[in-house]
Structure formats: structure tokens, C-alpha cells
Design an enzyme around this catalytic site. Structure first.
Site, PDB file in Angstrom:
ATOM      1  N   GLY A 107      -2.218   2.629  -6.718  1.00  0.00           N
ATOM      2  CA  GLY A 107      -3.138   2.815  -7.831  1.00  0.00           C
ATOM      3  C   GLY A 107      -2.878   4.107  -8.581  1.00  0.00           C
ATOM      4  O   GLY A 107      -2.934   4.150  -9.815  1.00  0.00           O
ATOM      5  N   CYS A 125       0.836  -1.195   0.000  1.00  0.00           N
ATOM      6  CA  CYS A 125       0.000   0.000   0.000  1.00  0.00           C
ATOM      7  C   CYS A 125       0.872   1.247   0.000  1.00  0.00           C
ATOM      8  O   CYS A 125       1.662   1.457   0.918  1.00  0.00           O
ATOM      9  CB  CYS A 125      -0.907  -0.009   1.223  1.00  0.00           C
ATOM     10  SG  CYS A 125      -1.973   1.428   1.345  1.00  0.00           S
ATOM     11  N   HIS A 185      -3.004  -3.770 -10.459  1.00  0.00           N
ATOM     12  CA  HIS A 185      -3.968  -2.713 -10.779  1.00  0.00           C
ATOM     13  C   HIS A 185      -4.439  -2.831 -12.212  1.00  0.00           C
ATOM     14  O   HIS A 185      -3.648  -3.073 -13.118  1.00  0.00           O
ATOM     15  CB  HIS A 185      -3.355  -1.329 -10.566  1.00  0.00           C
ATOM     16  CG  HIS A 185      -3.100  -1.012  -9.132  1.00  0.00           C
ATOM     17  ND1 HIS A 185      -4.117  -0.709  -8.253  1.00  0.00           N
ATOM     18  CD2 HIS A 185      -1.958  -0.973  -8.408  1.00  0.00           C
ATOM     19  CE1 HIS A 185      -3.599  -0.492  -7.054  1.00  0.00           C
ATOM     20  NE2 HIS A 185      -2.290  -0.654  -7.132  1.00  0.00           N
ATOM     21  N   GLU A 216     -10.547  -0.955  -4.483  1.00  0.00           N
ATOM     22  CA  GLU A 216      -9.362  -1.719  -4.086  1.00  0.00           C
ATOM     23  C   GLU A 216      -9.734  -3.152  -3.736  1.00  0.00           C
ATOM     24  O   GLU A 216     -10.729  -3.391  -3.039  1.00  0.00           O
ATOM     25  CB  GLU A 216      -8.688  -1.068  -2.876  1.00  0.00           C
ATOM     26  CG  GLU A 216      -7.966   0.227  -3.192  1.00  0.00           C
ATOM     27  CD  GLU A 216      -6.992   0.600  -2.094  1.00  0.00           C
ATOM     28  OE1 GLU A 216      -6.021  -0.164  -1.879  1.00  0.00           O
ATOM     29  OE2 GLU A 216      -7.189   1.648  -1.461  1.00  0.00           O
ATOM     30  N   CYS A 262      -5.580   5.829  -3.270  1.00  0.00           N
ATOM     31  CA  CYS A 262      -4.772   4.616  -3.378  1.00  0.00           C
ATOM     32  C   CYS A 262      -3.426   5.008  -3.973  1.00  0.00           C
ATOM     33  O   CYS A 262      -3.361   5.448  -5.128  1.00  0.00           O
ATOM     34  CB  CYS A 262      -5.463   3.575  -4.252  1.00  0.00           C
ATOM     35  SG  CYS A 262      -4.490   2.070  -4.506  1.00  0.00           S
TER      36      CYS A 262
END
Length: 284
Positions: A226, A74, A165, A214, A223
């Protein structure tokens, strides 16, 4: 047992953080079950993920679990770990963080956190991404069409920036379409470890507006990995250029990337509150 925790967020992407340096956890601590409880917004504290701040081989280290208990990487969580490590005096303004996907460099700059995010991965095995062999070549990120139910989505690119992603370029879908299609894409058979979905609307050469779904968490306000994936997908398809401002519901991240180099991401990270929670019914 009782757990000391810190609630943090990066652009509204919020986390429960456990500090294993100041408050060591048992060796058999069940982080997956802890994430399911602590991230629950009705019965726990509430968050888009559980973060662990620790040390590995003398370096600051992080791990992250989604609300469903699955472990992930993350980018917004990384900035939170960096900010908390600096706040608690574990690190200076510039240092490295050990993550499950490698070392990441970090800088704390005038209230913002700038972190390296490694290099993007485009090969199918590394993403991972397993479409039929006639859909697209084995190497290189290219646009493809994704069949979902009775629909075929166009302008789709899948890559990894530490997490899988799938970027879909175009106007953001209507609310019902977003809510219905996003979980179907997340669990699509072509993504063996599931995928997060970034609905990306290019508004200028250096600006993209996104809506986020997500994996393991559902819709989130921001994100980090992302945003990196969106900026890179825009560059390699001639839709954008670096640096890229990526706007989400929670705010804006600035992404810098040149082909063959590391990604850099800059944005805020904030402590919301600290506390203690009873966890005896949920620990290992």
C-alpha cells in the site's frame, strides 16, 4: 498437531510465521483455515496475516494469507520473511525471494530490510479493476470519481503493486467515516477481487501520511504494498517525488521508484517472540 511459530512485525503490521524449512508441514496442510485461527486475536495468536517461509527451486520462498483465509501478497510480510531467513542462516545479506507475484530481490542493511517490489500495474485487467467503460480509459492510472452509497469520492486512483490498492488523496476522514466507508470500498462492485484502501494526505513533496484499510484484514498499522501504491500514485499525479517517506500509524517506509523501473521499499522487520501452539482441531 503442534505448530512451531514466530511472531513478527514490520512497523506494527504483525504476522504469524511458519517455517516450513525447519519444521516441515504436511502436504495437505490447510493454510486458509490456519490463518483464520492463528490470526484471531482472541482465540489464536493474533496477527494481520499468516506467513510461510519455505524454499522453491533452491530459493527462499514466501506465501501469505489474510485473517479471513484469502491468499495475498504483502510487502511488510516480505521484509519479515527476509529478516527471518537471514536470522536463521538460510541466506546471506543479499538474495532473492520467490513470491506468488514473481522473484523479489532483498538486502539486509544495518537492521533495515530493502526489497524490490516489482513494477506497478496500471491496466484494468492486471489490477483487477472493472469500472463502467465511461468512467475512465482502459489503460493508464488516472484519477476518477468513485460512487459509494450516497457519496461520490474524488481524487481516487486504483493500481496494483502485487495487491490491489485504491488510493484516495485528501485529508483523512473522520473516524466514523473511515470505519463506515472503508469496508464498502473494499467490497465495491468495481473491484472483482476486492481492494485495500489507502487514505493519503500529502504533507510535503517527499512525505505522505496514510491511514490503511486492508482487504481481508481491516485497519492495519502499516502496509508495504500500500505504501508503494501511495508513493507511485503521488508521483504520477504530480503530488510527490522519489524517494518518498510514507508515514502510517506504525512508522515510516521509504519508497523509491522511477517510471519503467522496479519499486524499492526500505523499512524494519522484527521478531517479537517464538512459541508452539496446538492446532489439532484446525488442521486438514
Amino acid at each position: 498437531m503442534k505448530l512451531r511459530f514466530t511472531k513478527m512485525h514490520g512497523l506494527g503490521n504483525d504476522f504469524v510465521v511458519l517455517d516450513d524449512i525447519a519444521y516441515p508441514l504436511p502436504d495437505d496442510f490447510d493454510f486458509a483455515r490456519a490463518a483464520e485461527f492463528l490470526c484471531n486475536r482472541h482465540f489464536g495468536i493474533g496477527g494481520d496475516g499468516l506467513l510461510l517461509l519455505g524454499k522453491l527451486d533452491g530459493r527462499i520462498a514466501m506465501r501469505m494469507w489474510n485473517p479471513d483465509g484469502s491468499e495475498d501478497m504483502c510487502g511488510n510480510g516480505l521484509r519479515c520473511i527476509v529478516a527471518l531467513a537471514k536470522h536463521r542462516g538460510y541466506a546471506e545479506d543479499t538474495f532473492e525471494v520467490a513470491t506468488p507475484v514473481g522473484l523479489r530481490r532483498a538486502e539486509v542493511l544495518n537492521g533495515l530490510v530493502r526489497v524490490s517490489m516489482g513494477e506497478p500495474q496500471f491496466e484494468r485487467e492486471a489490477i483487477p479493476f472493472s469500472p463502467p467503460s465511461d468512467v475512465l480509459p482502459r489503460k493508464g492510472a488516472v484519477e476518477y470519481q468513485l460512487p459509494v452509497g450516497d457519496l461520490v469520492l474524488s481524487h481516487v486512483i486504483t493500481l496494483s503493486t502485487g495487491s490491489t490498492h485504491t488510493v484516495i488523496f485528501g485529508p483523512h476522514p473522520a473516524e466514523a467515516t473511515f470505519q463506515n466507508l472503508s469496508p464498502l470500498i473494499e467490497n465495491h462492485a468495481w473491484f472483482p477481487h476486492r481492494t485495500s484502501i489507502m487514505w493519503a494526505n500529502v504533507i510535503a513533496q517527499n512525505e505522505i501520511k496514510i491511514r490503511i484499510w486492508e482487504r481481508g484484514a481491516g485497519e492495519t498499522l502499516a502496509c508495504g504494498t500500500g505504501a508503494c501504491a501511495v508513493a507511485i500514485a503521488a508521483q504520477i499525479t504530480s503530488r510527490g517525488q522519489s524517494p518518498t517517506k510514507v508515514h502510517s500509524k506504525g512508522g515510516t517506509l521509504v519508497i523509491e521508484w522511477q517510471s519503467g523501473q522496479e519499486i524499492w521499499k526500505t523499512g524494519p522487520a522484527q521478531i517479537v517472540f517464538e512459541g508452539e501452539v496446538a492446532f489439532s482441531d484446525y488442521s486438514a
